[in-house]
Design an enzyme around this catalytic site. Sequence first.
Site, PDB file in Angstrom:
ATOM      1  N   GLY A 150       0.812  -1.215   0.000  1.00  0.00           N
ATOM      2  CA  GLY A 150       0.000   0.000   0.000  1.00  0.00           C
ATOM      3  C   GLY A 150       0.842   1.260   0.000  1.00  0.00           C
ATOM      4  N   ASN A 194      11.699   6.753  -7.702  1.00  0.00           N
ATOM      5  CA  ASN A 194      10.372   6.221  -8.028  1.00  0.00           C
ATOM      6  C   ASN A 194       9.338   6.981  -7.222  1.00  0.00           C
ATOM      7  OD1 ASN A 194       7.996   4.355  -7.402  1.00  0.00           O
ATOM      8  ND2 ASN A 194       9.009   3.184  -9.010  1.00  0.00           N
ATOM      9  N   CYS A 210      -1.019   3.103  -9.907  1.00  0.00           N
ATOM     10  CA  CYS A 210      -1.736   3.612  -8.733  1.00  0.00           C
ATOM     11  C   CYS A 210      -3.179   3.893  -9.060  1.00  0.00           C
ATOM     12  CB  CYS A 210      -1.117   4.939  -8.301  1.00  0.00           C
ATOM     13  SG  CYS A 210       0.401   4.693  -7.462  1.00  0.00           S
ATOM     14  N   GLY A 257      10.655 -11.141 -11.721  1.00  0.00           N
ATOM     15  CA  GLY A 257      11.072 -12.520 -11.518  1.00  0.00           C
ATOM     16  C   GLY A 257      12.524 -12.814 -11.825  1.00  0.00           C
TER      17      GLY A 257
HETATM   18  C1  FMN Z   1       7.162  -5.663  -1.507  1.00  0.00           C
HETATM   19  C2  FMN Z   1       7.126  -4.943  -2.809  1.00  0.00           C
HETATM   20  C3  FMN Z   1       6.996  -3.560  -2.852  1.00  0.00           C
HETATM   21  C4  FMN Z   1       6.946  -2.878  -4.052  1.00  0.00           C
HETATM   22  N1  FMN Z   1       6.819  -1.523  -4.062  1.00  0.00           N
HETATM   23  C5  FMN Z   1       6.841  -0.843  -5.244  1.00  0.00           C
HETATM   24  C6  FMN Z   1       6.781   0.578  -5.287  1.00  0.00           C
HETATM   25  O1  FMN Z   1       6.717   1.231  -4.249  1.00  0.00           O
HETATM   26  N2  FMN Z   1       6.792   1.196  -6.491  1.00  0.00           N
HETATM   27  C7  FMN Z   1       6.884   0.499  -7.669  1.00  0.00           C
HETATM   28  O2  FMN Z   1       6.912   1.090  -8.735  1.00  0.00           O
HETATM   29  N3  FMN Z   1       6.958  -0.858  -7.661  1.00  0.00           N
HETATM   30  C8  FMN Z   1       6.934  -1.539  -6.481  1.00  0.00           C
HETATM   31  N4  FMN Z   1       7.029  -2.924  -6.472  1.00  0.00           N
HETATM   32  C9  FMN Z   1       7.170  -3.638  -7.748  1.00  0.00           C
HETATM   33  C10 FMN Z   1       8.630  -3.982  -8.021  1.00  0.00           C
HETATM   34  O3  FMN Z   1       9.402  -2.818  -8.121  1.00  0.00           O
HETATM   35  C11 FMN Z   1       8.794  -4.837  -9.292  1.00  0.00           C
HETATM   36  O4  FMN Z   1       8.298  -4.100 -10.389  1.00  0.00           O
HETATM   37  C12 FMN Z   1       8.052  -6.146  -9.207  1.00  0.00           C
HETATM   38  O5  FMN Z   1       8.132  -6.665  -7.899  1.00  0.00           O
HETATM   39  C13 FMN Z   1       8.575  -7.199 -10.185  1.00  0.00           C
HETATM   40  O6  FMN Z   1       9.916  -7.544  -9.910  1.00  0.00           O
HETATM   41  P1  FMN Z   1      10.364  -8.822  -9.045  1.00  0.00           P
HETATM   42  O7  FMN Z   1       9.594  -9.991  -9.582  1.00  0.00           O
HETATM   43  O8  FMN Z   1      11.839  -8.923  -9.250  1.00  0.00           O
HETATM   44  O9  FMN Z   1      10.003  -8.546  -7.634  1.00  0.00           O
HETATM   45  C14 FMN Z   1       7.055  -3.612  -5.266  1.00  0.00           C
HETATM   46  C15 FMN Z   1       7.210  -4.981  -5.228  1.00  0.00           C
HETATM   47  C16 FMN Z   1       7.243  -5.666  -4.030  1.00  0.00           C
HETATM   48  C17 FMN Z   1       7.392  -7.157  -4.046  1.00  0.00           C
END
Ligand code: FMN
Lengths: 279, 279, 300, 300
Positions: D72, D99, D130, D241
């Site tokens: 959130g 970001n 968002c 991923g």
């Molecule tokens: C716990 C968590 C918090 C995240 N917070 C944000 C965020 O604040 N802003 C954003 O653009 N993406 C956010 N993301 C998305 C990640 O930046 C990323 O795009 C997404 O997790 C896919 O990458 P991954 O599979 O390597 O985690 C968040 C992801 C996770 C898991």
Amino acid sequence: MYDMEGVIRENLLVCQDFYRCKIELARPMGKVIPGQFIMLKIPSAEVFLRRPFSIYDCGKQTVTILYKAVGKGTRALTSAGRKERVMVLGPLGHGFRVHQGYTPVLVAGGIGIAGLHLLWKQVKRKACFFYGCSTEQEVPLLGGIDFNTRGRTATGTRQTCGDLSSEHGQPDTPVIEPRVCTLDGSTGFCGNVVQLLKSSLSLVGEKPYVYACGPQPMFASLKALLAEKEVPCQVLVEERMACGLGLCFGCVKKTLDEAEPYKRACVEGPVFDLWQLSL
Amino acid sequence: MYDMEGVIRENLLVCQDFYRCKIELARPMGKVIPGQFIMLKIPSAEVFLRRPFSIYDCGKQTVTILYKAVGKGTRALTSAGRKERVMVLGPLGHGFRVHQGYTPVLVAGGIGIAGLHLLWKQVKRKACFFYGCSTEQEVPLLGGIDFNTRGRTATGTRQTCGDLSSEHGQPDTPVIEPRVCTLDGSTGFCGNVVQLLKSSLSLVGEKPYVYACGPQPMFASLKALLAEKEVPCQVLVEERMACGLGLCFGCVKKTLDEAEPYKRACVEGPVFDLWQLSL
Amino acid sequence: MATLFVDLFGKTLRNPVMNASGTLGYGREIDPLWSVDTLGAYVTKGLSLKPHHGNPPPRVWEEGRGMLNSIGLQNVGLKRFFAEHFPLFRKRNTPIVVNFFGFTDEEYIECAASIEPDPLIVALEINLSCPNVTKGGICMGKEARGVFSIIKRVKETTPIPVIAKLTPEVADIVEIAQAAVSAGADGITLINTMPGAAIDLGTGRMAFRGGLSGPALKPIALKAVADVSRAVPVPVIGAGGIMDHEDAIRFLMAGARAIQVGTATFIDPFAIPKILAGLAAFMDEHGLSRLSALAGATHD
Amino acid sequence: MATLFVDLFGKTLRNPVMNASGTLGYGREIDPLWSVDTLGAYVTKGLSLKPHHGNPPPRVWEEGRGMLNSIGLQNVGLKRFFAEHFPLFRKRNTPIVVNFFGFTDEEYIECAASIEPDPLIVALEINLSCPNVTKGGICMGKEARGVFSIIKRVKETTPIPVIAKLTPEVADIVEIAQAAVSAGADGITLINTMPGAAIDLGTGRMAFRGGLSGPALKPIALKAVADVSRAVPVPVIGAGGIMDHEDAIRFLMAGARAIQVGTATFIDPFAIPKILAGLAAFMDEHGLSRLSALAGATHD
Ligand SMILES: Cc1cc2nc3c(=O)[nH]c(=O)nc-3n(C[C@H](O)[C@H](O)[C@H](O)COP(=O)(O)O)c2cc1C
Ligand SMILES: Cc1cc2nc3c(=O)[nH]c(=O)nc-3n(C[C@H](O)[C@H](O)[C@H](O)COP(=O)(O)OP(=O)(O)OC[C@H]3O[C@@H](n4cnc5c(N)ncnc54)[C@H](O)[C@@H]3O)c2cc1C
Ligand SMILES: Cc1cc2nc3c(=O)[nH]c(=O)nc-3n(C[C@H](O)[C@H](O)[C@H](O)COP(=O)(O)OP(=O)(O)OC[C@H]3O[C@@H](n4cnc5c(N)ncnc54)[C@H](O)[C@@H]3O)c2cc1C
Ligand SMILES: Cc1cc2nc3c(=O)[nH]c(=O)nc-3n(C[C@H](O)[C@H](O)[C@H](O)COP(=O)(O)O)c2cc1C
Ligand code: FES
Ligand code: FES
């Protein structure tokens, strides 16, 4: 901090659903404060994230956890054999802060005993221990705790709570008074551990300081019980975690801090001041 | 058909990257036609789909595969220990159809030998065997094949191809003439197995029927070689598979059937008539 | 003993478990392993007016706990299906759902028109994840307006109940489902595969492109089922990564009336009978007599 | 020895590996394990004009080979970030990508306006996943027109390069990326989490809803990177991923200029340094001297 390789040296069933797992580490873990935890990579490809476990005990290059099989990860862990390799990250989080001039009163509900064992071991002064569980079958969980018993057994004897503060009291010696209750009354006091504490609190001594760990609903009743006398209290909370390092903000507890109510259990906790939590 | 539980009884390195794995089944597999295959659930949570393997050999309640470690699944299989449990679905697919009145000529390239071994074992008449691999290190793959050698060694002797049809010829006795080639010339004929076959085809006998299995580019050169004399030929093709049962249409080979060009390798194959394939 | 009966479009199915379209061949391939009448209903491979060749291989790719496929809708066409394959279902007295597709609105209409009502046909399942050749290859199921008009015209064409099967590659699947329902769809199947790609490091070859199915899809499918089943008054059929009876129960809890099992069958050809057995055992264990009790479980 | 240098918006980064936003705290949390200057650039946690409390727990859920999160967007706000956390990056001389997000177009503009250019700021990364509170909570990044207008106004506000970070929950991510680029976006980050749900059978509780991340997302992300990098002239940054250097290479091969690692760090806090080491070793092994050679590998 390192992510340490470890080898499981022992993974024993203590009583139904509860296991003790001792891990030998490839290097020393560094100083552990009671209440701190590890993030354990469970050796099963079915389990994706690590799981947090309180440091139940630790040696020079070993760490022991006491765990309850509740879901996918902990169930997978029960079938990990000796010699299985794991990864251990820790010690993590803010542990208990022990304040001088108080009588430590440890209150454990169920598997919560895992989070208090090390505190008990390290408290070098008179203290009390209250333990509540579901049935007498779970009383063996106390077995690992070294109650230097002076003629009393640590478990199971149906006894009323004596005057702890006067009966014993050698400086720097823990007072040896585990009080046990079971929800079904099969042994000890019949009720939950907060009810047990209530029945005995007046006997605990002058300035009790409660350290508690157990199922989350316990904290609300603890709060109600301790509110009147404003007894100081620290609680070890459990929350789902992803990283354990403060990276994801996934493990928050709500506090009374209005500007920033959600605090991370893994770095600002897992031990919180009960009076700062919003329950 | 059943999905059979199996236990790995043997998982041996035959030569670099090649393994032989013998699986004991919980029940008999049923009649196997050479060229048929199994879908094996590899015991690793990292491997999602089953993998197809030719039935290299089979006993009453055992099945043996010969495999090459090429990717995630086969590499994971190399580390499966004895006693590890697997699931085995089979026998699957259309195997080789052996026609009377021809001299069977078996042509195996590399791991393709896994698909021809059982055919060789079951052909109860004079036949030839051509085997091509990369280097002499892979010649041990022939080792499992029972060449009743009559004074010749099965592997490695640098020999020209004799007149097979006259030299031996006891009815119902396989002719024992494995011819070997290596790409690097380290043993046997220097070249690939189609080149070897070309150099020997005139000597093979009157009515050769080619049964081939090997890397896919081999089929095109085989086709070119056999086209002139319209030598009949069946080939065992390999294609990525998901189900092995004809359910997903994932494993198709293109044929010359214009109305329905894509045929499933797992049910209409894996053995196809070379002259019906679109290569 | 719990009953697994489920009502769908005025018919009563033996149980809520179907195969997902395209994952159980024409039915005859699995029948030697377990009779097709094990199914609540058999969903046909995606059928078209004319036979369709499909894509060249490779067509399948393992990807983590899932797979990508690019079968390309190979099928024998509606006519041959009913001539050659339907008799098995007649013999087994097994209800079927006819999954079909087209590359233009007209092809959809013609398909629907060509299917004769039959007591065994439970519904037509319209696969909306197809490229629309008249609109430059844009997928049919992505625009609410396009979905509305196809469904409306199909409904005008056939008296058979119509299910819209939706692609998850949309901005708002609830909006698409609502468009389908307002055009007259009698049910919604959620979800089709999610377009994805993989790269084989070994060969360094270009990305393999295909539709993602299997467990990797499950959270996306569960969300679609939970969201859509609350937003539309018609039954929702759930699909996407259902591997065992626990997954099946999750979908039923999330609001699905019935479920479809696809990729699981590739890994364990007995997945469907096992799911049925597990479902019945779960119901008995929890003292539930009807499936509808499961759906209630999550509304606390 | 291969070099891992990469050019981005006229700056040269040490290497192409960033953290994904929201997965490396404020940086200070990981710095005791490995210095933040290990990163090509640090991507901030999603920041907003005012501090934001985020959602009540539970916020994370394991789901197969992936996880769902519903943090959130808890954050301390832009002001406190620059006062309290930015100094670490200054001290470590580590470039950052800021970001940020808003709940209205205006909030995005105000955020962008409030960020002072700094030699260490490589770019602003606009999180478009968002809810738009002025449009009934519809996600910002789902409509090409909406994306165009936000990016255009942000670009008019700030001289800092702007990256649009897109949600995969759209009908056509190429269309959204093109809209962003025609509005002036200097780069595209692909992809944010995919909305999903899970149901805990044990408790029978209602679906946990959150954004799916981790390996389950990889095929969707790879496809987005492959498709978008061919369609737009600006650099694409890949995320979704990536667990090891082989995954990182897959994204670079698919067309990403740089990559972001998120969920992997939760499972192995040293994932990022390991990916860097693996990347360098791979390049050396294959005799590649520059990263751009990787991108070429897939265009055969
Ligand atoms: C716990 C968590 C918090 C995240 N917070 C944000 C965020 O604040 N802003 C954003 O653009 N993406 C956010 N993301 C998305 C990640 O930046 C990323 O795009 C997404 O997790 C896919 O990458 P991954 O599979 O390597 O985690 C968040 C992801 C996770 C898991
Ligand atoms: C700081 C800390 C210390 C802990 N110490 C111990 C300990 O010493 N011994 C012990 O047995 N357990 C301890 N726990 C709880 C333990 O982490 C969870 O039981 C475990 O993660 C559950 O994993 P699972 O895969 O078996 O369960 P899952 O399948 O993930 O879930 C099963 C059930 O457990 C609940 N659960 C899942 N994760 C957590 C979690 N992190 N905290 C609380 N409930 C959870 C779920 O809501 C669900 O109801 C601790 C938790 C924290 C945060
Ligand atoms: C009917 C049939 C019989 C077979 N018999 C044998 C056998 O007896 N012994 C043996 O070693 N192999 C056999 N194969 C090939 C074997 O199935 C593949 O090598 C194996 O599936 C690769 O799995 P992997 O996870 O190791 O490779 P992956 O990581 O999946 O892929 C590694 C490489 O192998 C290729 N590949 C993957 N799957 C297949 C496949 N099904 N067919 C061909 N290439 C593939 C990929 O394109 C890639 O280049 C047979 C295949 C078929 C269809
Ligand atoms: C090999 C394969 C072929 C498919 N063919 C079709 C099809 O023809 N029509 C259709 O609507 N869906 C088709 N699908 C999608 C499935 O019906 C199902 O929606 C999807 O695979 C998700 O379910 P699963 O994860 O259980 O496989 C196919 C899926 C696979 C894997
Ligand atoms: S578990 Fe990630 S911040 Fe606490
Ligand atoms: S592998 Fe599924 S049809 Fe052949």
